[in-house]
Design an enzyme around this catalytic site. Structure first.
Site, PDB file in Angstrom:
ATOM      1  CB  SER A  71      -0.905   0.034   1.240  1.00  0.00           C
ATOM      2  OG  SER A  71      -1.734  -1.100   1.287  1.00  0.00           O
TER       3      SER A  71
HETATM    4  N1  SAH Z   1      -0.929  -4.960   4.028  1.00  0.00           N
HETATM    5  C1  SAH Z   1      -0.228  -5.237   2.795  1.00  0.00           C
HETATM    6  C2  SAH Z   1      -1.076  -4.816   1.609  1.00  0.00           C
HETATM    7  C3  SAH Z   1      -1.044  -5.838   0.540  1.00  0.00           C
HETATM    8  S1  SAH Z   1      -2.286  -5.681  -0.716  1.00  0.00           S
HETATM    9  C4  SAH Z   1       1.149  -4.596   2.772  1.00  0.00           C
HETATM   10  O1  SAH Z   1       1.493  -3.842   3.696  1.00  0.00           O
HETATM   11  O2  SAH Z   1       1.927  -4.879   1.851  1.00  0.00           O
HETATM   12  C5  SAH Z   1      -3.589  -6.675  -0.083  1.00  0.00           C
HETATM   13  C6  SAH Z   1      -3.266  -8.115   0.242  1.00  0.00           C
HETATM   14  O3  SAH Z   1      -4.505  -8.734   0.638  1.00  0.00           O
HETATM   15  C7  SAH Z   1      -2.752  -8.945  -0.940  1.00  0.00           C
HETATM   16  O4  SAH Z   1      -1.541  -9.540  -0.568  1.00  0.00           O
HETATM   17  C8  SAH Z   1      -3.851  -9.979  -1.172  1.00  0.00           C
HETATM   18  O5  SAH Z   1      -3.367 -11.236  -1.595  1.00  0.00           O
HETATM   19  C9  SAH Z   1      -4.482 -10.073   0.219  1.00  0.00           C
HETATM   20  N2  SAH Z   1      -5.868 -10.571   0.256  1.00  0.00           N
HETATM   21  C10 SAH Z   1      -6.889 -10.329  -0.610  1.00  0.00           C
HETATM   22  N3  SAH Z   1      -8.007 -10.968  -0.216  1.00  0.00           N
HETATM   23  C11 SAH Z   1      -7.702 -11.630   0.941  1.00  0.00           C
HETATM   24  C12 SAH Z   1      -8.418 -12.481   1.816  1.00  0.00           C
HETATM   25  N4  SAH Z   1      -9.693 -12.810   1.600  1.00  0.00           N
HETATM   26  N5  SAH Z   1      -7.774 -12.972   2.908  1.00  0.00           N
HETATM   27  C13 SAH Z   1      -6.470 -12.677   3.138  1.00  0.00           C
HETATM   28  N6  SAH Z   1      -5.729 -11.887   2.346  1.00  0.00           N
HETATM   29  C14 SAH Z   1      -6.318 -11.360   1.256  1.00  0.00           C
END
Ligand code: SAH
Length: 223
Positions: A71
């Site tokens: 993010s």
């Molecule tokens: N908090 C992360 C943001 C990553 S983007 C950071 O600091 O890098 C969002 C993430 O959510 C992705 O890695 C995606 O695979 C995950 N995601 C999407 N749907 C999800 C779900 N139902 N359960 C767990 N993770 C999920």
């Protein structure tokens, strides 16, 4: 942070860029000094491929593999500020991704439980650089819509992917008096509206709405 991992180097240049980023976030309206301190402490470039080394402190989202993104720092700071993180809070994060957001929470003293649905991203925690620094983190491979009932209730829940609806199981796993922050899909704009949900002591919910953001989708099931 007690020490830095050896194989990654945090130079004075990185530190300088990080302080600049922290100041930009302040100008953009982030006021919680504990959030700003955490952003100024955690080396974001350690969570990105070395190709991004020079631009890691730009206020931008970057690819982290598997079609996912780390993010934007402003988004991380805004969500963390809304969550009002206190030392020893039990925080459930949905979407571990690069582990950067989880590390910000851990740096603020939270006990972090984080779930990732993409196996390859989940497996990266085996090489987590700060595993000897932050002992207060637990990584799970699973579907965030289900939460982590065996560790519930949580003081705070943070969703870091675009939620199509407010996941009922996560509301159940929120302690009365707790807060949940999530970006909720807004059909009209195609973006997500940031929501903060308070579960009042009697179990009823209060909702506050903030401005629009853009997240990768929260998907059902594991991959
Ligand atoms: N908090 C992360 C943001 C990553 S983007 C950071 O600091 O890098 C969002 C993430 O959510 C992705 O890695 C995606 O695979 C995950 N995601 C999407 N749907 C999800 C779900 N139902 N359960 C767990 N993770 C999920």
């Amino acid at each position: 942070m007690k020490h830095e991992p050896k194989k990654h180097i945090d130079t004075y240049q990185h530190k300088g860029l990080r302080l600049q980023l922290t100041n930009i976030l302040k100008e953009k309206g982030i006021t919680d000094q504990r959030v700003l301190n955490a952003i100024n402490t955690v080396p974001r470039h350690f969570f990105l491929d070395s190709a991004f080394d020079k631009i890691a402190y730009e206020d931008k989202a970057f690819p982290i593999g598997e079609g996912q993104t780390i993010s934007q720092p402003y988004t991380v700071a805004f969500q963390t500020e809304l969550l009002q993180v206190k030392r020893n809070d039990k925080v459930l994060e949905i979407g571990t991704g690069s582990m950067y957001q989880s590390t910000i929470l851990a740096e603020m003293g939270a006990k972090v439980y984080t779930i990732e649905r993409q196996k390859n991203l989940y497996k990266q925690h085996e090489n987590y650089l700060f595993k000897d620094v932050y002992l207060n983190m637990k990584f799970f491979y699973g579907d965030g819509f289900k939460g982590q009932p065996s560790f519930a209730p949580f003081d705070k829940i943070l969703i870091t992917a675009a939620a199509p609806f407010i996941p009922p199981k996560l509301i159940e796993q929120l302690r009365p008096g707790g807060l949940m922050v999530l970006p909720l899909d807004d059909e009209e704009t195609g973006f997500q509206r940031m929501l903060r949900i308070t579960k009042k002591p009697d179990g009823t919910l209060a909702e506050e709405s903030f401005h629009n953001f853009s997240f990768v989708p929260m998907l059902v099931g594991k991959s």
